[in-house]
Every structure is written in structure tokens, then in C-alpha cells.
Design a protein around this motif. Structure first.
Motif, PDB file in Angstrom:
ATOM      1  N   ASP A  63      73.642 -99.828  25.029  1.00 21.99           N
ATOM      2  CA  ASP A  63      74.680 -98.921  24.221  1.00 21.99           C
ATOM      3  C   ASP A  63      75.349 -97.994  25.046  1.00 21.99           C
ATOM      4  O   ASP A  63      76.340 -97.318  24.930  1.00 21.99           O
ATOM      5  N   GLN A  64      74.501 -97.542  26.089  1.00 24.30           N
ATOM      6  CA  GLN A  64      74.469 -96.321  26.971  1.00 24.30           C
ATOM      7  C   GLN A  64      75.248 -96.572  28.374  1.00 24.30           C
ATOM      8  O   GLN A  64      75.637 -95.760  29.129  1.00 24.30           O
ATOM      9  N   SER A  65      75.642 -98.131  28.364  1.00 23.97           N
ATOM     10  CA  SER A  65      75.976 -98.629  29.702  1.00 23.97           C
ATOM     11  C   SER A  65      77.555 -98.126  29.657  1.00 23.97           C
ATOM     12  O   SER A  65      78.346 -97.819  28.898  1.00 23.97           O
ATOM     13  N   GLU A  68      81.618-102.137  29.717  1.00 22.37           N
ATOM     14  CA  GLU A  68      81.858-102.820  28.542  1.00 22.37           C
ATOM     15  C   GLU A  68      81.249-104.219  28.436  1.00 22.37           C
ATOM     16  O   GLU A  68      80.488-104.439  27.212  1.00 22.37           O
ATOM     17  N   ARG A  71      77.862-103.258  27.028  1.00 17.56           N
ATOM     18  CA  ARG A  71      77.805-102.776  25.516  1.00 17.56           C
ATOM     19  C   ARG A  71      78.097-103.754  24.445  1.00 17.56           C
ATOM     20  O   ARG A  71      77.970-103.336  23.226  1.00 17.56           O
ATOM     21  N   LYS A  73      77.530-106.620  21.812  1.00 16.09           N
ATOM     22  CA  LYS A  73      76.490-107.089  21.113  1.00 16.09           C
ATOM     23  C   LYS A  73      75.830-108.300  21.672  1.00 16.09           C
ATOM     24  O   LYS A  73      74.780-108.304  21.624  1.00 16.09           O
ATOM     25  N   LYS A  76      73.232-107.854  24.306  1.00 14.37           N
ATOM     26  CA  LYS A  76      72.040-107.498  23.575  1.00 14.37           C
ATOM     27  C   LYS A  76      71.180-108.495  22.973  1.00 14.37           C
ATOM     28  O   LYS A  76      70.032-108.735  23.267  1.00 14.37           O
TER      29      LYS A  76
END
Length: 166
Positions: A63-65, A68, A71, A73, A76
Motif C-alpha cells: 500500500d505504501q508503494s 500504482e 498498490r 488489491k 497483494k
């Protein structure tokens, strides 16, 4: 999901491991092929545990990337799904099962490739776990040393003067 080609370092999938290659790899780690010595299997399990922990940490930090691509979903979820598969291999009740070792090796290899891909593009995301990656690297070097000793032994059996020439 957008293409990873938009990143500074695009994702490069690993070469597929052939069945015969995988069979040799599994024999290398199986204790019955090393006179009951479990150190190689324990080393593989240690590598898998470290890679699993690193991947879980990286997935949380995506999420801190800055990019895009990371980031999303889906990125992840994919990492966490592979992490779960690796965890299943680690917790399998038959500790020397051929399939367990094969799956563990392949999943560890895949996750390590993904982690290094993330690191190449987002070093800040992997930096907190970089010391663990160094431990994995050391364990893999130990495996490589064992492989080389086996190869030297085989070459010496074929040609007793092999080591004298090196």
C-alpha cells in the motif's frame, strides 16, 4: 491489472522446471537420499519460512508503494495466495513426502522471484526485511555448496584425477 512493463524493471518469469530436474532437486532434499541426514530438508524449510515471512511483510507494505501496479488489491492478493500455498507445504503432516518437497521448492522459488521483482522496483517496500533476504541467500549458498560437493564427488568417481586438474 496493468502491465508490469510500465515499471522500471518488468517482471521476468522464471524458467519452468522440468519433471526430471524437479525429481533430482527433491532427491537432494529428501533425507533417505542423504543417509538419513535431515540438514538439507531443514535448510529448505528454513528458506521457505523466511521467504513466507518476507512475502507476507511485503504484501502488507504494498500500500505504501509509489507505483500504482503494486498498490492494486490484486497484487497483494496474489502474493498472499502464494504465501498461503507455501504455508500449506510447510505444515503438511508427511514431512518427507516427494510432493511436499517439490511444492515447497517451487513455491519458495516463485515467491522469492516476486519479492526480488518488488525489491527491484520498490526497494523501500522490502527494506525492512532485507536482513531476512540475506539469510535466505546464505542458506541457498549452503545448498549450492552441497550440490557442488556432490558434482565433484561424481566427477571424481568417473575420473579419479578430476580434482587434481582443478
Amino acid at each position: 491489472m496493468p502491465s508490469s512493463a510500465t515499471l522500471p524493471y518488468p517482471f521476468t518469469p522464471l524458467r519452468r522446471i522440468e519433471v526430471n530436474e524437479l525429481r533430482w532437486i527433491v532427491c537432494f532434499y529428501t533425507p533417505k537420499h542423504s543417509d538419513g541426514d535431515r540438514k538439507r530438508l531443514y535448510r529448505l524449510e528454513a528458506q521457505a519460512r523466511l521467504v513466507r515471512a518476507i512475502a507476507a511483510s511485503v504484501a502488507v507494505r504494498l500500500d505504501q508503494s509509489k507505483h500504482e501496479y503494486f498498490r492494486l488489491k490484486e497484487a497483494k492478493v496474489r502474493i498472499l495466495k502464494s504465501t498461503t500455498k507455501l504455508g500449506t507445504c510447510l505444515n503438511h503432516p508427511d514431512e518427507t513426502c516427494f510432493q511436499r518437497i517439490a511444492h515447497m521448492f517451487v513455491q519458495k522459488r516463485h515467491l522469492l522471484n516476486v519479492i526480488l521483482f518488488v525489491h527491484a522496483n520498490e526497494p523501500e517496500v522490502t527494506r525492512p526485511r532485507w536482513h531476512a533476504l540475506k539469510l535466505v541467500e546464505d542458506l541457498i549458498e549452503d545448498d549450492t555448496t552441497d550440490w557442488m560437493e556432490i558434482l565433484d564427488y561424481v566427477q571424481t568417481i568417473k575420473n579419479p584425477n578430476y580434482l587434481k586438474g582443478n
